[in-house]
Design a protein around this motif. Structure first.
Motif, mmCIF file in Angstrom:
data_model
loop_
_atom_site.group_PDB
_atom_site.id
_atom_site.type_symbol
_atom_site.label_atom_id
_atom_site.label_comp_id
_atom_site.label_asym_id
_atom_site.label_seq_id
_atom_site.Cartn_x
_atom_site.Cartn_y
_atom_site.Cartn_z
ATOM 1 N N GLY A 249 0.930 -1.193 -0.176
ATOM 2 C CA GLY A 249 -0.035 0.167 0.250
ATOM 3 C C GLY A 249 0.880 1.468 -0.167
ATOM 4 N N ASP A 250 0.752 1.964 0.460
ATOM 5 C CA ASP A 250 1.469 3.492 0.666
ATOM 6 C C ASP A 250 2.548 3.236 1.329
ATOM 7 N N SER A 251 2.292 2.394 2.207
ATOM 8 C CA SER A 251 4.485 1.955 3.136
ATOM 9 C C SER A 251 5.254 1.875 2.053
ATOM 10 N N ILE A 252 6.268 2.240 2.314
ATOM 11 C CA ILE A 252 7.580 2.184 1.484
ATOM 12 C C ILE A 252 8.109 1.107 1.876
ATOM 13 N N TYR A 253 7.953 0.317 3.267
ATOM 14 C CA TYR A 253 8.471 -0.514 3.738
ATOM 15 C C TYR A 253 7.524 -1.806 4.245
ATOM 16 N N VAL A 254 7.528 -3.189 3.856
ATOM 17 C CA VAL A 254 6.436 -4.333 4.472
ATOM 18 C C VAL A 254 7.377 -4.755 5.303
ATOM 19 N N ASN A 255 7.075 -5.353 6.984
ATOM 20 C CA ASN A 255 7.305 -5.679 7.729
ATOM 21 C C ASN A 255 6.777 -6.908 8.050
ATOM 22 N N ALA A 256 5.215 -7.152 7.885
ATOM 23 C CA ALA A 256 4.984 -8.112 7.962
ATOM 24 C C ALA A 256 3.678 -8.354 6.924
ATOM 25 N N THR A 257 3.274 -9.326 7.528
ATOM 26 C CA THR A 257 2.622 -9.666 6.062
ATOM 27 C C THR A 257 1.229 -10.600 6.805
ATOM 28 N N SER A 258 -0.087 -10.575 6.239
ATOM 29 C CA SER A 258 -1.377 -10.917 6.750
ATOM 30 C C SER A 258 -1.116 -12.750 6.791
ATOM 31 N N ARG A 259 -0.398 -13.250 5.731
ATOM 32 C CA ARG A 259 -0.219 -14.768 6.262
ATOM 33 C C ARG A 259 1.012 -14.989 6.532
ATOM 34 N N THR A 260 1.331 -16.859 6.462
ATOM 35 C CA THR A 260 2.703 -16.806 6.857
ATOM 36 C C THR A 260 2.824 -18.198 6.877
ATOM 37 N N LEU A 261 4.581 -19.000 6.118
ATOM 38 C CA LEU A 261 4.523 -19.822 5.564
ATOM 39 C C LEU A 261 5.247 -21.096 6.812
ATOM 40 N N THR A 262 5.401 -21.754 6.844
ATOM 41 C CA THR A 262 5.672 -22.975 7.674
ATOM 42 C C THR A 262 7.055 -23.276 6.633
ATOM 43 N N SER A 263 8.063 -23.949 7.460
ATOM 44 C CA SER A 263 9.266 -24.348 7.066
ATOM 45 C C SER A 263 8.684 -25.882 5.776
ATOM 46 N N GLU A 264 8.421 -26.428 5.815
ATOM 47 C CA GLU A 264 7.140 -27.529 5.028
ATOM 48 C C GLU A 264 6.499 -26.081 3.774
ATOM 49 N N GLY A 265 5.443 -25.360 3.843
ATOM 50 C CA GLY A 265 5.633 -24.574 3.442
ATOM 51 C C GLY A 265 6.419 -24.330 1.770
ATOM 52 N N VAL A 266 7.463 -23.367 2.256
ATOM 53 C CA VAL A 266 8.257 -23.019 1.744
ATOM 54 C C VAL A 266 8.823 -24.149 1.350
ATOM 55 N N ARG A 267 9.352 -25.339 1.466
ATOM 56 C CA ARG A 267 9.621 -26.392 0.806
ATOM 57 C C ARG A 267 8.868 -27.161 0.132
ATOM 58 N N SER A 268 7.914 -27.030 -0.240
ATOM 59 C CA SER A 268 6.631 -27.576 -1.287
ATOM 60 C C SER A 268 6.802 -26.457 -2.609
ATOM 61 N N CYS A 269 6.575 -25.282 -2.541
ATOM 62 C CA CYS A 269 7.352 -24.576 -3.334
ATOM 63 C C CYS A 269 9.304 -23.957 -4.126
ATOM 64 N N SER A 270 9.614 -24.387 -3.427
ATOM 65 C CA SER A 270 11.272 -24.207 -3.653
ATOM 66 C C SER A 270 11.264 -22.872 -3.462
ATOM 67 N N LEU A 271 10.683 -22.358 -2.787
ATOM 68 C CA LEU A 271 10.675 -20.476 -3.027
ATOM 69 C C LEU A 271 12.015 -19.778 -2.252
ATOM 70 N N SER A 272 11.664 -18.928 -2.530
ATOM 71 C CA SER A 272 13.607 -18.444 -2.901
ATOM 72 C C SER A 272 13.838 -16.892 -1.985
ATOM 73 N N LYS A 273 14.038 -17.032 -0.826
ATOM 74 C CA LYS A 273 13.746 -16.285 0.239
ATOM 75 C C LYS A 273 14.608 -14.921 0.261
ATOM 76 N N GLY A 288 2.964 -2.994 -11.543
ATOM 77 C CA GLY A 288 4.484 -1.465 -10.565
ATOM 78 C C GLY A 288 4.236 -1.034 -9.493
ATOM 79 N N LYS A 289 3.573 -2.163 -8.815
ATOM 80 C CA LYS A 289 3.120 -1.146 -6.812
ATOM 81 C C LYS A 289 4.900 -2.206 -6.549
ATOM 82 N N VAL A 290 5.461 -1.338 -5.741
ATOM 83 C CA VAL A 290 6.831 -0.866 -5.447
ATOM 84 C C VAL A 290 7.132 -0.893 -3.760
ATOM 85 N N ALA A 291 8.035 -1.867 -2.557
ATOM 86 C CA ALA A 291 8.004 -1.745 -1.587
ATOM 87 C C ALA A 291 9.678 -2.004 -1.828
#
Length: 406
Positions: A249-273, A288-291
């Motif tokens: 939204g209006d914030s320049i920095y994003v420090n938190a998100t409405s949803r979170t993942l477990t380590s299993e969730g991260v591995r399931s999609c081979s997500l890049s940190k 074009g939304k930037v933060a």
């Protein structure tokens, strides 16, 4: 300063399904090849933001077709809701967008009996994170969410007496006006930052694509994301932030998100940190939304993010991309919806001034950033959406509404 007001209301109210209160209309599949330079504005999913309409890249249908699309024409103050992608966003149609017509996958809610339900009350009811979250939870699809109008018709909201609705709407209109005034002042601060940027670095239009500039792919790493299977509970609710474009939204920095993942969730999609300092760039719906990531996180498939190398500072790159949203949108490709591919982002050429000069700009920008957050009356580094949750009090059947920051 914008105070964290938390008005509460209670009174006799009944939960009534939206389908009983409103006509819920679906849009038409307008053919993009028939778009013209002016005529009837086509209101698309990308136009419906959280609480307002945005149409910096309008599409128009021939005015001569007005008769054939009469059932999809919109009226001032029609309540619109996104059904695909970032589902559950609502906005009221301002007169300046007329004449306009409803595109597919955008719903229009028209109150059947305005003596029973006030439109501003309904708008604030639906322009809340609790409603948006329920839409997300109820939507189908992994790569792209799709909300059913059948579910929407069955969604019940509390309907107190009209005097209570008017009082609730009045209170939240005042809060919204306060936020709007603060945002108008923020625009002036952002203009100040842009003026300083141009003063220090010159013409910042990326459309020039100067041959002496450097490819983004050569000065940083472009990373995307994905969505783990939503039906697998073991993937969700862990300690790893997971971002969607709707949360920028209006914030320049994003420090938190409405949803979170477990380590299993991260591995399931081979997500890049995405390490803290990553420049977050939405690549579709909308482009074009930037933060800037304020902490390590992951994201869904709606991003092409840039992990900066040693020659580019995140705050510099953030501003450069922010000032070039029109150009970024012009690079979008796709038949169903426009999207930036990883290759497109990597091939964008940008000016890379000396790091010392970028540091001087960053120092100036950070001072202005502090003013932004002071103006909004919220602690660094983030200001979220202000909206309300509504529910029926199980004790007395009353209606409880609270203004909250998200």
């Amino acid at each position: 300063m914008l105070n964290a007001v938390k008005p509460q209301f209670s009174g006799n109210g009944t939960n009534i399904a939206l389908g009983e209160l409103c006509e819920i209309l679906n849009g038409y599949a307008f053919k993009s090849k028939r778009y013209v330079d002016e005529g009837i504005r086509v209101i698309r999913i990308a136009n419906v933001q959280k609480g307002y309409l945005e149409d910096s890249h309008p599409c128009f249908y021939p005015a001569t077709e007005k008769g054939s699309i009469a059932q999809f024409l919109l009226y001032e103050n029609d309540l619109l809701l996104s059904l695909t992608g970032n589902v559950g966003r609502v906005a009221l149609l301002d007169n300046k967008f007329l004449p306009a017509a409803l595109n597919q996958r955008v719903a229009c809610l028209r109150i059947k009996d305005e003596s029973l339900l006030n439109k501003r009350y309904l708008f604030h009811c639906l322009n809340s994170m609790c409603f948006e979250n329920r839409c997300i939870e109820s939507a189908n699809g992994i790569a792209q969410k799709n909300l059913s109008t059948v579910w929407l018709r069955g969604y019940a909201i509390p309907v107190p007496q009209m005097d209570k609705q008017l009082e609730i709407a009045r209170r939240f209109d005042l809060i919204q006006a306060q936020i709007s005034r603060a945002k108008a002042q923020i625009v002036k601060l952002d203009d100040l930052v842009k003026s300083r940027f141009i003063e220090m670095f010159g013409d910042c239009r990326l459309a020039r694509q100067d041959q002496d500039w450097k490819r983004i792919g050569n000065i940083g790493e472009v990373l995307g994301g994905a969505t783990p299977k939503t039906q697998v509970e073991e993937y969700w609710g862990g300690g790893f932030p997971w971002l969607t474009p709707a949360e920028i939204g209006d914030s320049i920095y994003v420090n938190a998100t409405s949803r979170t993942l477990t380590s299993e969730g991260v591995r399931s999609c081979s997500l890049s940190k995405l390490p803290a300092g990553t420049v977050l760039l939405s690549s579709r719906a909308p482009i074009g939304k930037v933060a800037i990531a304020g902490t390590d996180m992951y994201c869904n498939q709606g991003f092409k993010n840039i992990v900066c190398g040693d020659s580019v500072l995140p705050r510099y790159l953030y501003s450069l991309l922010m000032f070039n949203s029109d150009y970024l949108n012009s690079l979008g490709r796709g038949a169903t919806f426009l999207e930036l591919s990883k290759r497109i982002v990597e091939d964008i050429k940008i000016p890379v001034p000396a790091v010392e000069l970028q540091l001087q700009f960053e120092c100036f920008a950070q001072k202005v950033d502090k003013l932004r957050f002071m103006l909004l009356g919220n602690p660094l580094p983030m200001f979220g959406h202000r909206s309300f949750c509504c529910s029926t009090n199980s004790g007395n059947g009353g209606v409880i509404l609270e203004a909250k920051d998200y």
